[in-house]
Structure formats: C-alpha cells, structure tokens
Scaffold this motif. Sequence first.
Motif, PDB file in Angstrom:
ATOM      1  N   GLY A 171       0.826  -1.208   0.000  1.00  0.00           N
ATOM      2  CA  GLY A 171       0.000   0.000   0.000  1.00  0.00           C
ATOM      3  C   GLY A 171       0.854   1.249   0.000  1.00  0.00           C
ATOM      4  N   ILE A 172       1.870   1.241   0.881  1.00  0.00           N
ATOM      5  CA  ILE A 172       2.733   2.431   0.956  1.00  0.00           C
ATOM      6  C   ILE A 172       3.486   2.642  -0.362  1.00  0.00           C
ATOM      7  CG2 ILE A 172       4.835   3.341   2.036  1.00  0.00           C
ATOM      8  CD1 ILE A 172       3.726   2.419   4.704  1.00  0.00           C
ATOM      9  N   ILE A 173       3.986   1.522  -0.896  1.00  0.00           N
ATOM     10  CA  ILE A 173       4.733   1.639  -2.158  1.00  0.00           C
ATOM     11  C   ILE A 173       3.828   2.212  -3.248  1.00  0.00           C
ATOM     12  CG2 ILE A 173       5.758   0.279  -4.032  1.00  0.00           C
ATOM     13  CD1 ILE A 173       7.237  -1.304  -1.856  1.00  0.00           C
ATOM     14  N   ASP A 174       2.598   1.689  -3.361  1.00  0.00           N
ATOM     15  CA  ASP A 174       1.671   2.188  -4.391  1.00  0.00           C
ATOM     16  C   ASP A 174       1.370   3.670  -4.204  1.00  0.00           C
ATOM     17  OD1 ASP A 174       1.618  -0.302  -5.453  1.00  0.00           O
ATOM     18  OD2 ASP A 174      -0.364  -0.868  -4.667  1.00  0.00           O
ATOM     19  N   ASP A 175       1.081   4.048  -2.961  1.00  0.00           N
ATOM     20  CA  ASP A 175       0.749   5.460  -2.706  1.00  0.00           C
ATOM     21  C   ASP A 175       1.923   6.373  -3.035  1.00  0.00           C
ATOM     22  OD1 ASP A 175      -1.653   4.590  -1.864  1.00  0.00           O
ATOM     23  OD2 ASP A 175      -1.337   4.947   0.298  1.00  0.00           O
ATOM     24  N   THR A 176       3.127   5.923  -2.573  1.00  0.00           N
ATOM     25  CA  THR A 176       4.299   6.778  -2.796  1.00  0.00           C
ATOM     26  C   THR A 176       4.604   6.905  -4.289  1.00  0.00           C
ATOM     27  OG1 THR A 176       5.099   5.811  -0.737  1.00  0.00           O
ATOM     28  CG2 THR A 176       6.625   7.237  -1.939  1.00  0.00           C
ATOM     29  N   LEU A 177       4.430   5.778  -4.990  1.00  0.00           N
ATOM     30  CA  LEU A 177       4.664   5.802  -6.441  1.00  0.00           C
ATOM     31  C   LEU A 177       3.728   6.803  -7.115  1.00  0.00           C
ATOM     32  CD1 LEU A 177       6.475   4.316  -8.447  1.00  0.00           C
ATOM     33  CD2 LEU A 177       4.546   2.797  -8.943  1.00  0.00           C
ATOM     34  N   GLU A 178       2.477   6.762  -6.706  1.00  0.00           N
ATOM     35  CA  GLU A 178       1.493   7.677  -7.285  1.00  0.00           C
ATOM     36  C   GLU A 178       1.874   9.123  -6.984  1.00  0.00           C
ATOM     37  OE1 GLU A 178      -2.550   6.515  -6.414  1.00  0.00           O
ATOM     38  OE2 GLU A 178      -3.247   8.535  -6.924  1.00  0.00           O
ATOM     39  N   LYS A 179       2.368   9.318  -5.750  1.00  0.00           N
ATOM     40  CA  LYS A 179       2.769  10.675  -5.357  1.00  0.00           C
ATOM     41  C   LYS A 179       3.906  11.170  -6.266  1.00  0.00           C
ATOM     42  CE  LYS A 179       5.395  12.264  -1.905  1.00  0.00           C
ATOM     43  NZ  LYS A 179       6.195  11.933  -0.787  1.00  0.00           N
ATOM     44  N   PHE A 180       4.905  10.269  -6.449  1.00  0.00           N
ATOM     45  CA  PHE A 180       6.029  10.657  -7.325  1.00  0.00           C
ATOM     46  C   PHE A 180       5.546  10.995  -8.734  1.00  0.00           C
ATOM     47  CE2 PHE A 180       9.354   8.180  -4.706  1.00  0.00           C
ATOM     48  CZ  PHE A 180       9.711   9.336  -4.033  1.00  0.00           C
ATOM     49  N   GLU A 181       4.649  10.157  -9.240  1.00  0.00           N
ATOM     50  CA  GLU A 181       4.191  10.371 -10.611  1.00  0.00           C
ATOM     51  C   GLU A 181       3.420  11.673 -10.740  1.00  0.00           C
ATOM     52  OE1 GLU A 181       2.496   6.583 -11.647  1.00  0.00           O
ATOM     53  OE2 GLU A 181       4.483   5.829 -12.215  1.00  0.00           O
ATOM     54  N   ASN A 182       2.595  11.971  -9.734  1.00  0.00           N
ATOM     55  CA  ASN A 182       1.861  13.237  -9.764  1.00  0.00           C
ATOM     56  C   ASN A 182       2.797  14.432  -9.718  1.00  0.00           C
ATOM     57  OD1 ASN A 182      -0.616  12.094  -9.979  1.00  0.00           O
ATOM     58  ND2 ASN A 182      -1.039  12.103  -7.772  1.00  0.00           N
TER      59      ASN A 182
END
Length: 355
Positions: free
Chosen positions: A71-82
């Motif tokens: 979950g954390i990895i997915d959220d952080t990845l999304e944050k980076f992409e945004n």
Amino acid sequence: METSSIDEIRHAFDEALKSVEHKKDLQDLKVEYLGKKGKVTGLMKEMKNLSEEDKPVYGQKVNEVRTHIQGIIDDTLEKFENEALEAQLKAETIDVSLPGRRFQLGSPHPLSRTIEDIEDFFIGLGYRVAEGYEVETDYYNFEALNLPKSHPARDMQDTFYFSDEILLRTHTSPVQVRTMRSEKGGGPVKIICPGKVYRRDSDDATHSHQFTQIEGLVVDENIRMSDLKGTLQLFAKEIFGPDREIRLRPSYFPFTEPSVEVDISCFNCRGAGCSVCKDSGWIEILGAGMVHPNVLEMAGFDPDKFSGFAFGMGPDRVAMLKYGIEDIRNFYTNDIRFINQFKPTEDGGVHNESI
Ligand code: DAH
C-alpha cells in the motif's frame, strides 16, 4: 520464526522509506521487501517450518505486513508520478502575457514589382506572358531578327559567346521569333516577355552586364503604327501617371521598319526641364517599331497578309525612374538595406514611390 522479526521487518521498511527520494529508490525498496528474494517473501518461506496451529496467526501477520508495504509503495509511487506530471506542466506553461515575437516581413524587390506592374497592364489588354531562353543560339538572337553574321548593328550589343553559335541572349527579342514560329504562321500573336539579358558591359551606375528587358509583340492582319502608339500612350499613363504624354522619334533597329525611340514627358518637372530628364523635358523609355517583313517571313508569317508591332523596354530603367534609384547595381547586389526601403504600404503601393 518469531512474529517479532515480522515487526522488525515492518519497522525497518518504515525507516527505510524515510530516505526514499526518487522513484528509483522506491523501486529498489520494493524489490528488497516484496521481490522474489525479498524480506517479506522470505518470511512466507518460513511458514513451512511452523506448527499447524502457528501457521494461520503467522500467515495473517505476514500478510498484514505485505499489504502495509504494498500500500505504501503504491501510494508513494502515485505521489512521485503526480509530482513529475505537475513539474512537467509547470515547465510547459505558456505565459500568455508575454509579448509575441515580431515577424520580419520581407519587401518585394522593386524590380520584380515593376515587372509585375507592367505585366498586369499588358495582361489587362489581352497579352499573354511568354518565356524564352537565356542561353540562345546566334540564329534566334541575331540572324532571325534580320541581323546576319556580318551586320554592323551586331556591334550595338556586345555579346557573351559560349561558341560561334551559342551565346547569352543580349535582348528578349529572340522570344518574338520563337513565339511566331510556334504559332506556325497563324495570328493573332499578342505577347510580352520579361526576362534577363546579358551584355559585355563594364558595370557602372547605369550599366550592368546582366539586366532585364520586357519584349512586346503583336502580329495580326491590319496592325498599324497607330496601334503601337495608342498602346504605348496608355502604358505611359498607367505606369508613370495620368498626365504623361509620349513622343516617337525616328530610330533604327534591324528588326523593325520603321523604327522609333519612345520618350515620355518628364514626370518630375512636367516638361519644364530638370536633372531627371537632363533639361529636355522628355525621358527615353523604350525602342519599338513595325516588325520588319524579313522577320515575319523568317518566322513563317506571310508579310503580305500580316503586320505587327514590337517594342523592347528596360524595367531596370523604369524602376529607377519610378522609385528614384540612382545606381542600377543596387538591383543586383542584394543589400537588404536597399530592398527594405521598398516596404509595401497597406494600399498596395510602396513607401518611397517617387511618382
Ligand atoms: N532589342 C532591342 C534592344 O535590346 C530593343 C527593341 C527595340 C526591341 C525595338 C523591339 C523593338 O522589339 O521593336 O536594344
């Protein structure tokens, strides 16, 4: 395997996450924990060593950690992409309040303009624009214009020869012959031909070894000198102003009989005498005449049935007079400062038109 080691792994992940700055760090962390040989995967592999009753509790805890990390990895990845997208959008924003870049508008060359004006006038009278060759044969440039090899009038036009028979045309008159030949003896013929011509002159303010001419030719039954005069009178008014007059002076050209030189009344002093007309009140603008019967005959027209008039003028001179240009070399040296003086105006005129 103790459940405390599960907590340690979870804790270690949470710690490691704090130093993640880039997407790449995150991907490395994912491999480290969730990859095939990762820490969480390692925990799962321990299952087989546990007793049947410990397995469900242990399995549930490992799953929790895995879900937590995933979950954390997915959220952080999304944050980076945004963040990356936002940075890109910011970099690409257009500031609509910035002043636009000015387009450098070119100006038509005064010579091209003059040639176009003259073409427009004659096209309006039903003439067609014909073309010939700049590299010509001696035959078309001279012989077919009633200038056999020994003719003294050849000296009037100092010629660039490639060989005895091939030369750079010295005038646009060979187009008369080429056009009449292509009409195969049937009229009417009504053409003008603008183009470059060449003479072995030393360049100075009024001479250029390459300059331009416009040839005119009308052949039909009953064409008379008065037709020539009327045409040129209209031409003078159209190009040089409505109150211009023309004057015909007897002259000599081998290809016309009779031949005339045509002057227009000076637009500068209106006949009183000034430096433009050298105090004569008149300015010479072209040569003309009735097409010589020999020329008609050599080009396949019956001189007993057909007659014609012809004229040849220099657009360089017309443009020099019209725009007050004192040196013919300005036309050919491509100095942008010269050409830029002839910006078109909104009404289709030119800024420094002197007439
Ligand atoms: N070809 C002559 C020259 O270059 C100009 C000229 C005179 C052309 C009389 C003509 C003409 O057609 O009829 O000097």
